[in-house]
Design a protein around this motif. Structure first.
Motif, PDB file in Angstrom:
ATOM      1  N   MET A   1       0.848  -1.200   0.000  1.00 40.61           N
ATOM      2  CA  MET A   1       0.000   0.000   0.000  1.00 40.61           C
ATOM      3  C   MET A   1       0.883   1.249   0.000  1.00 40.61           C
ATOM      4  O   MET A   1       1.787   1.384   0.824  1.00 40.61           O
ATOM      5  CB  MET A   1      -0.905   0.012   1.230  1.00 40.61           C
ATOM      6  N   VAL A   2       0.625   2.119  -0.942  1.00 42.23           N
ATOM      7  CA  VAL A   2       1.411   3.354  -1.069  1.00 42.23           C
ATOM      8  C   VAL A   2       0.613   4.530  -0.540  1.00 42.23           C
ATOM      9  O   VAL A   2      -0.529   4.751  -0.929  1.00 42.23           O
ATOM     10  CB  VAL A   2       1.795   3.610  -2.544  1.00 42.23           C
ATOM     11  N   LYS A   3       1.210   5.293   0.353  1.00 46.89           N
ATOM     12  CA  LYS A   3       0.621   6.517   0.868  1.00 46.89           C
ATOM     13  C   LYS A   3       1.461   7.699   0.423  1.00 46.89           C
ATOM     14  O   LYS A   3       2.656   7.564   0.168  1.00 46.89           O
ATOM     15  CB  LYS A   3       0.572   6.504   2.402  1.00 46.89           C
ATOM     16  N   SER A   4       0.842   8.871   0.332  1.00 45.35           N
ATOM     17  CA  SER A   4       1.631  10.062  -0.030  1.00 45.35           C
ATOM     18  C   SER A   4       0.923  11.317   0.431  1.00 45.35           C
ATOM     19  O   SER A   4      -0.283  11.332   0.660  1.00 45.35           O
ATOM     20  CB  SER A   4       1.866  10.124  -1.543  1.00 45.35           C
ATOM     21  N   ILE A   5       1.707  12.371   0.580  1.00 43.61           N
ATOM     22  CA  ILE A   5       1.196  13.709   0.822  1.00 43.61           C
ATOM     23  C   ILE A   5       2.011  14.644  -0.053  1.00 43.61           C
ATOM     24  O   ILE A   5       3.224  14.463  -0.209  1.00 43.61           O
ATOM     25  CB  ILE A   5       1.301  14.100   2.318  1.00 43.61           C
ATOM     26  N   GLN A   6       1.356  15.616  -0.670  1.00 43.41           N
ATOM     27  CA  GLN A   6       2.098  16.530  -1.531  1.00 43.41           C
ATOM     28  C   GLN A   6       1.547  17.935  -1.397  1.00 43.41           C
ATOM     29  O   GLN A   6       0.414  18.139  -0.968  1.00 43.41           O
ATOM     30  CB  GLN A   6       2.048  16.069  -2.987  1.00 43.41           C
ATOM     31  N   SER A   7       2.402  18.892  -1.752  1.00 46.89           N
ATOM     32  CA  SER A   7       2.063  20.300  -1.562  1.00 46.89           C
ATOM     33  C   SER A   7       2.924  21.149  -2.488  1.00 46.89           C
ATOM     34  O   SER A   7       3.845  20.640  -3.139  1.00 46.89           O
ATOM     35  CB  SER A   7       2.320  20.700  -0.107  1.00 46.89           C
ATOM     36  N   PRO A   8       2.661  22.457  -2.572  1.00 47.10           N
ATOM     37  CA  PRO A   8       3.545  23.325  -3.356  1.00 47.10           C
ATOM     38  C   PRO A   8       4.975  23.268  -2.813  1.00 47.10           C
ATOM     39  O   PRO A   8       5.189  22.996  -1.622  1.00 47.10           O
ATOM     40  CB  PRO A   8       2.943  24.722  -3.142  1.00 47.10           C
ATOM     41  N   SER A   9       5.936  23.542  -3.672  1.00 50.27           N
ATOM     42  CA  SER A   9       7.330  23.539  -3.237  1.00 50.27           C
ATOM     43  C   SER A   9       7.584  24.622  -2.192  1.00 50.27           C
ATOM     44  O   SER A   9       8.388  24.444  -1.281  1.00 50.27           O
ATOM     45  CB  SER A   9       8.259  23.759  -4.441  1.00 50.27           C
ATOM     46  N   LYS A  10       6.880  25.744  -2.336  1.00 47.58           N
ATOM     47  CA  LYS A  10       7.048  26.838  -1.373  1.00 47.58           C
ATOM     48  C   LYS A  10       5.715  27.544  -1.183  1.00 47.58           C
ATOM     49  O   LYS A  10       4.993  27.797  -2.153  1.00 47.58           O
ATOM     50  CB  LYS A  10       8.109  27.830  -1.854  1.00 47.58           C
ATOM     51  N   TYR A  11       5.395  27.856   0.067  1.00 42.22           N
ATOM     52  CA  TYR A  11       4.196  28.632   0.400  1.00 42.22           C
ATOM     53  C   TYR A  11       4.638  29.853   1.188  1.00 42.22           C
ATOM     54  O   TYR A  11       5.300  29.745   2.220  1.00 42.22           O
ATOM     55  CB  TYR A  11       3.223  27.797   1.225  1.00 42.22           C
ATOM     56  N   VAL A  12       4.283  31.037   0.687  1.00 43.23           N
ATOM     57  CA  VAL A  12       4.672  32.307   1.307  1.00 43.23           C
ATOM     58  C   VAL A  12       3.400  33.102   1.586  1.00 43.23           C
ATOM     59  O   VAL A  12       2.596  33.317   0.682  1.00 43.23           O
ATOM     60  CB  VAL A  12       5.607  33.122   0.387  1.00 43.23           C
ATOM     61  N   GLN A  13       3.214  33.553   2.802  1.00 42.83           N
ATOM     62  CA  GLN A  13       2.035  34.341   3.162  1.00 42.83           C
ATOM     63  C   GLN A  13       2.454  35.520   4.019  1.00 42.83           C
ATOM     64  O   GLN A  13       3.195  35.358   4.982  1.00 42.83           O
ATOM     65  CB  GLN A  13       1.014  33.486   3.930  1.00 42.83           C
ATOM     66  N   GLY A  14       1.978  36.708   3.656  1.00 42.83           N
ATOM     67  CA  GLY A  14       2.300  37.867   4.462  1.00 42.83           C
ATOM     68  C   GLY A  14       1.868  39.169   3.814  1.00 42.83           C
ATOM     69  O   GLY A  14       1.439  39.201   2.655  1.00 42.83           O
ATOM     70  N   SER A  15       1.988  40.220   4.568  1.00 42.65           N
ATOM     71  CA  SER A  15       1.593  41.547   4.117  1.00 42.65           C
ATOM     72  C   SER A  15       2.585  42.096   3.100  1.00 42.65           C
ATOM     73  O   SER A  15       3.789  42.166   3.370  1.00 42.65           O
ATOM     74  CB  SER A  15       1.519  42.490   5.328  1.00 42.65           C
ATOM     75  N   ALA A 198      -0.560  12.337   8.303  1.00 44.81           N
ATOM     76  CA  ALA A 198      -0.252  13.763   8.230  1.00 44.81           C
ATOM     77  C   ALA A 198      -1.323  14.513   7.451  1.00 44.81           C
ATOM     78  O   ALA A 198      -1.741  15.609   7.845  1.00 44.81           O
ATOM     79  CB  ALA A 198       1.116  13.972   7.570  1.00 44.81           C
ATOM     80  N   ALA A 199      -1.781  13.930   6.365  1.00 42.12           N
ATOM     81  CA  ALA A 199      -2.818  14.577   5.558  1.00 42.12           C
ATOM     82  C   ALA A 199      -4.122  14.685   6.340  1.00 42.12           C
ATOM     83  O   ALA A 199      -4.799  15.716   6.317  1.00 42.12           O
ATOM     84  CB  ALA A 199      -3.037  13.799   4.263  1.00 42.12           C
ATOM     85  N   LEU A 200      -4.490  13.606   7.029  1.00 41.86           N
ATOM     86  CA  LEU A 200      -5.710  13.627   7.827  1.00 41.86           C
ATOM     87  C   LEU A 200      -5.605  14.649   8.948  1.00 41.86           C
ATOM     88  O   LEU A 200      -6.578  15.343   9.273  1.00 41.86           O
ATOM     89  CB  LEU A 200      -5.983  12.243   8.393  1.00 41.86           C
ATOM     90  N   ALA A 201      -4.404  14.793   9.522  1.00 41.72           N
ATOM     91  CA  ALA A 201      -4.195  15.780  10.581  1.00 41.72           C
ATOM     92  C   ALA A 201      -4.363  17.205  10.049  1.00 41.72           C
ATOM     93  O   ALA A 201      -4.918  18.071  10.741  1.00 41.72           O
ATOM     94  CB  ALA A 201      -2.805  15.605  11.195  1.00 41.72           C
ATOM     95  N   LEU A 202      -3.910  17.455   8.829  1.00 42.89           N
ATOM     96  CA  LEU A 202      -4.103  18.777   8.232  1.00 42.89           C
ATOM     97  C   LEU A 202      -5.589  19.067   8.030  1.00 42.89           C
ATOM     98  O   LEU A 202      -6.047  20.183   8.258  1.00 42.89           O
ATOM     99  CB  LEU A 202      -3.366  18.864   6.894  1.00 42.89           C
TER     100      LEU A 202
END
Length: 363
Positions: A1-15, A198-202
């Protein structure tokens, strides 16, 4: 069974991060295509121009056509090829972002996403939702990679009408319930693998953040001020929901949202509002405890989301029309199959009717 989590390479948030755009994206190439929503076009030109001032990088700014269709994607690809751009940047709402992600996929160039609204979780996902020229759902375009970068300028988000933040909360609110359903079904996430802890925790953190900070964030947005609660909800709407949903999977709520697009009265209703109602329908399908349904309805009402078909603009409940919604929701290419039990068209029809009545009753 293969599990995975993926996201953008970088996330930047701010004023004010948009004014620093070149600092973040300069390493991606020497020429850029920027696709911007019409209502931010002039502001984007000014801020991007200042950001790239003093550099030799070539920046082409193009107005988005308004709908994420195959024709619009092809039109912008031709511009990208003619300008020989090395990266593509999106500034706008969800359909603009999905269009640019598709451009990056077909042209094999880096993608930078700059959402102007916290109205959905599209910025972070490796997914584009394609619509017909009439605005009806057509298909999901699953992408092999997430955006290279997501930049969220909270100075822009706070100026947007509060209805967009509410819509984002509607989209994000489905994340936990759909993740829970997919996990129970031992189903696949949107990238075709099993769900990590980890994905479920998010997804759970997304849900908790919405309940804790949603109302405060709405008030902050209404008054045009940045607060910790608003910053938290922006992150929940865009990142926690985006990564949580993609890595945990979609189920009935999004399938029903897509089904609702067959009703012409709802073409002007936001994606997040339709997903929020779809969440109520999913809870009815699951025969969730009434207290959980009440909590969902109270949250939605308190942040400004519709809880009935009438509130979205369907003034007459026509059985044939709702059956078409139900049939579309159960389409083979959609996500109803990720529910942990068999769902029929008749089941969905009944759940829509009951969810609508519950929304009116608890209102």
């Amino acid at each position: 069974m293969v599990k995975s989590i993926q996201s953008p390479s970088k996330y930047v948030q701010g004023s004010g991060v948009l004014t620093q755009l070149e600092t973040y994206v300069g390493s991606l190439g020497e020429s850029f295509l920027v696709v911007a929503d019409p209502f931010v076009l002039d502001d984007a030109k000014e801020k991007i121009g200042k950001s790239f001032e003093g550099t030799e990088k070539d920046v082409t700014i193009e107005k988005f056509g308004g709908e994420c269709t195959k024709n619009e994607i092809d039109r912008l690809i031709q511009i990208a090829k003619a300008k020989n751009v090395q990266a593509v940047i999106a500034i706008g709402g969800g359909k603009t972002l999905d269009t640019v992600k598709a451009i990056g996929y077909y042209t094999k160039i880096p993608v930078v996403i700059i959402p102007t609204l916290a109205s959905c979780d599209a910025p972070c996902t490796a997914l584009s939702v394609i619509y017909t020229e009439k605005g009806e759902f057509s298909e999901y375009l699953f992408l092999p990679e997430n955006p290279n970068m997501v930049m969220v300028d909270t100075d822009i988000i706070v100026k947007a009408p509060v209805k967009f933040l509410a819509a984002g909360m509607g989209d994000a609110f489905a994340t936990y319930y759909e993740a829970r359903a997919c996990y129970k079904a031992s189903g696949n996430n949107l990238v075709g693998t099993k769900i990590t802890k980890a994905a479920l925790a998010l997804a759970e953190l997304c849900h908790k953040t919405l309940l804790e900070d949603g109302v405060k964030a709405k008030l902050s947005n209404e008054k045009g001020v940045l607060t910790k609660a608003l910053e938290n909800i922006i992150e929940a709407n865009i990142y926690l929901s985006g990564v949580g949903a993609e890595s945990s999977g979609l189920a009935a709520a999004h399938a029903i949202s897509n089904g609702l697009t067959v009703l012409t009265e709802l073409h002007r209703v936001s994606h997040g509002e339709k997903v929020a109602f779809g969440t109520l329908v999913q809870l009815v399908l699951e025969d969730a405890p009434v207290e959980e349904i009440k909590q969902a309805i109270n949250f939605m009402k308190n942040v400004g989301l519709p809880v009935s078909l009438e509130e979205m603009g369907v003034n007459v409940i026509n059985k044939d029309a709702i059956m078409k919604v139900a049939a579309s929701s159960c389409a083979k290419n959609d996500t109803m199959g990720n529910m942990p039990f068999e769902v029929t068209v008749e089941d969905v029809y009944g759940a829509i009717i009951v969810a609508n009545e519950l929304g009116k009753q608890f209102r």
